[in-house]
Write a protein that holds these residues in place. Structure first.
Motif, short mmCIF file in Angstrom:
data_model
loop_
_atom_site.label_atom_id
_atom_site.label_comp_id
_atom_site.label_asym_id
_atom_site.label_seq_id
_atom_site.Cartn_x
_atom_site.Cartn_y
_atom_site.Cartn_z
N VAL A 54 -2.37 0.39 14.64
CA VAL A 54 -1.01 0.21 15.16
C VAL A 54 -1.07 0.21 16.68
O VAL A 54 -1.64 1.11 17.30
N GLN A 55 -0.47 -0.81 17.28
CA GLN A 55 -0.37 -0.90 18.73
C GLN A 55 0.95 -0.29 19.18
O GLN A 55 1.98 -0.40 18.52
N GLY A 56 0.93 0.36 20.36
CA GLY A 56 2.13 0.99 20.87
C GLY A 56 2.38 2.34 20.21
O GLY A 56 1.49 2.94 19.61
N GLY A 57 3.62 2.82 20.28
CA GLY A 57 3.98 4.08 19.66
C GLY A 57 3.55 5.28 20.48
O GLY A 57 2.83 5.18 21.48
N ALA A 58 4.02 6.45 20.05
CA ALA A 58 3.66 7.73 20.67
C ALA A 58 2.53 8.34 19.86
O ALA A 58 2.75 8.93 18.81
N TRP A 59 1.31 8.18 20.33
CA TRP A 59 0.09 8.60 19.64
C TRP A 59 -0.15 10.09 19.92
O TRP A 59 0.25 10.58 20.98
N PRO A 60 -0.78 10.85 19.01
CA PRO A 60 -1.43 10.43 17.77
C PRO A 60 -0.44 10.30 16.60
O PRO A 60 0.61 10.92 16.58
N PHE A 61 -0.86 9.48 15.63
CA PHE A 61 -0.03 9.16 14.49
C PHE A 61 -0.38 10.01 13.27
O PHE A 61 -1.42 10.66 13.22
N ARG A 62 0.50 9.93 12.27
CA ARG A 62 0.22 10.44 10.93
C ARG A 62 0.27 9.26 9.97
O ARG A 62 1.22 8.49 9.96
N TYR A 63 -0.79 9.11 9.16
CA TYR A 63 -0.91 8.02 8.20
C TYR A 63 -0.72 8.59 6.79
O TYR A 63 -1.30 9.62 6.45
N GLY B 20 -5.20 10.99 7.08
CA GLY B 20 -3.83 11.04 7.53
C GLY B 20 -3.60 11.72 8.86
O GLY B 20 -2.74 11.30 9.63
N GLU B 21 -4.34 12.79 9.13
CA GLU B 21 -4.09 13.59 10.32
C GLU B 21 -5.40 13.93 11.01
O GLU B 21 -6.46 13.95 10.39
N MET B 22 -5.30 14.24 12.27
CA MET B 22 -6.46 14.78 12.98
C MET B 22 -6.78 16.17 12.44
O MET B 22 -5.90 16.88 11.96
N THR B 23 -8.05 16.53 12.52
CA THR B 23 -8.40 17.91 12.19
C THR B 23 -7.88 18.82 13.28
O THR B 23 -7.79 18.43 14.45
N THR C 158 -11.15 12.74 13.14
CA THR C 158 -12.35 12.66 12.32
C THR C 158 -12.75 11.18 12.20
O THR C 158 -11.94 10.29 12.51
N PRO C 159 -13.96 10.88 11.73
CA PRO C 159 -14.31 9.47 11.52
C PRO C 159 -13.36 8.76 10.55
O PRO C 159 -13.19 7.55 10.64
N GLU C 160 -12.76 9.52 9.61
CA GLU C 160 -11.87 8.91 8.62
C GLU C 160 -10.44 8.79 9.10
O GLU C 160 -9.60 8.20 8.41
N TYR C 161 -10.13 9.35 10.26
CA TYR C 161 -8.74 9.33 10.74
C TYR C 161 -8.25 7.88 10.87
O TYR C 161 -8.90 7.04 11.48
N GLY C 162 -7.11 7.59 10.27
CA GLY C 162 -6.55 6.24 10.32
C GLY C 162 -7.23 5.25 9.41
O GLY C 162 -6.96 4.05 9.50
N THR C 163 -8.10 5.73 8.50
CA THR C 163 -8.82 4.86 7.58
C THR C 163 -8.29 5.06 6.17
O THR C 163 -8.08 6.19 5.72
N LEU C 164 -8.11 3.96 5.44
CA LEU C 164 -7.74 3.97 4.03
C LEU C 164 -8.99 3.64 3.23
O LEU C 164 -9.68 2.67 3.54
N TRP C 165 -9.32 4.46 2.20
CA TRP C 165 -10.53 4.19 1.45
C TRP C 165 -10.37 4.52 -0.03
O TRP C 165 -9.50 5.28 -0.43
N TRP C 166 -11.28 3.95 -0.81
CA TRP C 166 -11.34 4.20 -2.25
C TRP C 166 -12.82 4.22 -2.62
O TRP C 166 -13.51 3.21 -2.54
N ASP C 167 -13.33 5.38 -3.00
CA ASP C 167 -14.76 5.52 -3.29
C ASP C 167 -15.19 4.78 -4.54
O ASP C 167 -16.33 4.30 -4.62
N ASP C 168 -14.32 4.70 -5.53
CA ASP C 168 -14.69 4.10 -6.82
C ASP C 168 -13.56 3.20 -7.32
O ASP C 168 -12.82 3.56 -8.23
N PRO C 169 -13.40 2.02 -6.72
CA PRO C 169 -12.30 1.14 -7.11
C PRO C 169 -12.40 0.71 -8.58
O PRO C 169 -13.49 0.37 -9.06
N LYS C 170 -11.28 0.71 -9.26
CA LYS C 170 -11.21 0.28 -10.65
C LYS C 170 -10.59 -1.11 -10.73
O LYS C 170 -9.66 -1.41 -9.98
#
Length: 533
Positions: free
Chosen positions: A84-93, A108-111, A124-136
């Protein structure tokens, strides 16, 4: 409709603004008591108000159905950045609705770490990342939400298809071009079968394992990604080493929706380019929209001495020949080893450079006339450059600043940690405005530049006349920590709440001594708030 700065929006800009407005999730007001200490929301005074409206950069709703963000392979980890560009950072996802995708997760959040009387917020490395370890297998309608510190909310709807169609696998260790068919079970050994005019794989997603030579589809060895000549998506094979190695030339990107992620990218150790032209690992041509690099490690940008004197040689060139380029996202990448500049950057709109790191790098092979590792040159607007780190164990053999800006407007440099050895001359931790007037391009009070909440070691340097045609106070330099050096005043500059002079920062680029107790979380790049009693 008018934008935040009061200028009328027309054409494509109007559609983008309308999309941003309609994407806001209704019925989700800000909490009544935002900023409670220890929460992801920071107290007032410990975050910066938004400089520009929130705009979605990745994934984009107009991207084609074959884009990586819309597709996953059964059983293989899938991840994408939410940018996301702009906004008042940091964000919550947040995942508002997983559509039945059981096991889908988001950073979703910073540690948050308690240190004395403070709560430190760190990505964290996962901050702002959406993932699925085992997609069905199946199709899933996802709904995501991004909220900033002021309570502004951006919603995103995304259909994710999990299936085996539209994928091609390349395994340099176990694959075969002779007997393979590009499937998971019978991968190719190289990229050669993927090229053609047209290529049958042009709209497929390439998964790489092993050290894969980037043999080009042009006679000079360059890989041209345009029309239907080659695939546009290259990702590392989950759980495997994945290296894309420039065997002969560079990547020329001349089509939208290029995606490079989760792999190592390097020049071969004995790579020697043709002399007489610029050297780039990736060239992104004008009007090429939706270019994304996520978690790529550029470990070797080779070329000594072949690119010396060539000017804008660097890992990535974002060109400027009169076009405009929307939605570039470079997030979470690492640059190390032999290298020069990272990028010369032109003609961006609604783009983000976030949490990229330059460390353990030998910065010694680019031409000295290029003034910044990330060099934002002419005609950049609505760009957020935040939380990048260039300070750890780098060696500098020519004078470059970590960040440099030349004739850009509506751009924010924020929460960056930058250290360079230059204390005089034309360079420092940050370099500003290396040219004067630009024809047809003005800097007014409604088109500002913001430089705030950065931690800088060594000076801020200027070049030229500091934009002689700029309005008074259009450049806002606020709440930065500058160790060794001082901020210079000028009629175009507003200086507010900055700290300057040693010993502000320690060797880890953190506020130290009384500065830490008095200013932590309000000046400099660290994100922190007082701990609850």
């Amino acid at each position: 409709m008018r934008n935040r700065t009061g200028h009328a929006l027309t054409g494509f800009a109007f559609l983008l603004a309308l999309l941003a407005l309609t994407a806001c999730t209704p019925g989700n007001p800000a909490p009544d008591n935002p900023g409670a200490a220890g929460d992801w929301r920071l107290p007032e005074g410990y975050y910066e108000p938004a400089k520009m409206p929130m705009v979605l950069v990745h994934p984009r709703p107009e991207a084609p159905g074959w884009a990586y963000a819309r597709n996953a392979y059964p059983g293989l980890r899938w991840e994408i950045p939410i940018v996301v560009q702009g906004g008042a950072w940091p964000f919550r996802y947040e995942i508002a609705d997983d559509g039945g995708a059981e096991g889908l997760e988001i950073g979703g959040e910073m540690t948050r770490i308690r240190e004395g009387g403070w709560i430190l917020h760190r990505p964290t490395p996962e901050y702002g990342t959406l993932w699925w370890d085992d997609p069905k297998p199946g199709s899933y309608d996802l709904k995501l939400r991004v909220t900033d510190q002021e309570g502004s909310t951006l919603g995103l709807a995304l259909t994710l298809t999990v299936g085996t169609e539209g994928w091609v696998f390349v395994d340099a260790e176990q694959g075969s071009d002779a007997t393979g068919d590009g499937s998971l079970e019978r991968p190719f050994a190289s990229l050669q079968p993927l090229y053609g005019d047209p290529s049958p794989y042009a709209h497929q997603r390439v998964v790489l394992a092993g050290v894969v030579p980037m043999n080009g589809n042009q006679t000079n060895g360059n890989l041209r990604i345009a029309d239907d000549l080659a695939p546009r998506i290259y990702v590392g094979w989950p759980g495997r080493e994945a290296v894309l190695e420039a065997f002969e030339g560079k990547v020329n990107v001349d089509s939208p929706d290029f995606y490079l992620a989760n792999l190592e990218f390097r020049d071969r150790s004995d790579y020697a380019p043709d002399t007489g032209s610029y050297l780039h690992m990736i060239t992104v041509w004008d009007d090429t929209r939706r270019f994304t690099m996520h978690r790529v490690h550029v470990s070797r940008f080779q070329g000594v001495p072949h690119n010396v004197g060539y000017g804008n040689s660097g890992v990535i060139m974002l060109t400027n020949n009169g076009g405009q380029r929307y939605h570039v996202a470079m997030v979470g990448n690492t640059f190390s080893g032999p290298g020069g500049i990272v990028s010369s950057i032109y003609a961006l709109r609604e783009s983000v450079f976030e949490r990229n790191v330059v460390r353990d790098a030998e910065l010694n092979i680019a031409d000295g006339s290029v003034w910044g590792l990330f060099y934002f040159k002419r005609d950049n607007e609505y760009v957020s450059v935040r939380a990048n780190e260039i300070w750890q164990n780098n060696t500098w053999n020519i004078g470059q600043s970590p960040l440099a800006m030349d004739q850009s407007r509506l751009i924010e440099f924020a929460y960056n940690v930058l250290r360079a050895p230059w204390s005089s001359g034309r360079h420092g931790a940050l370099k500003l405005f290396t040219a004067t007037e630009a024809t047809g391009y003005a800097w007014t009070a409604a088109t500002p530049v913001w430089i705030y909440r950065n931690s800088l070691w060594q000076r801020v340097s200027w070049e030229g006349s500091r934009l002689a045609n700029a309005a008074d106070g259009f450049l806002r330099i606020e709440r930065n920590a500058l160790h060794e050096g001082s901020f210079e005043g000028h009629r175009t500059v507003v200086l507010e709440g900055n700290l300057e002079g040693a010993p502000l920062l320690d060797e880890r680029m953190r506020l130290t001594g009384s500065y830490r107790s008095d200013y932590l979380g309000r000046v400099g790049a660290e994100i922190a708030a007082p701990a609850p009693e």
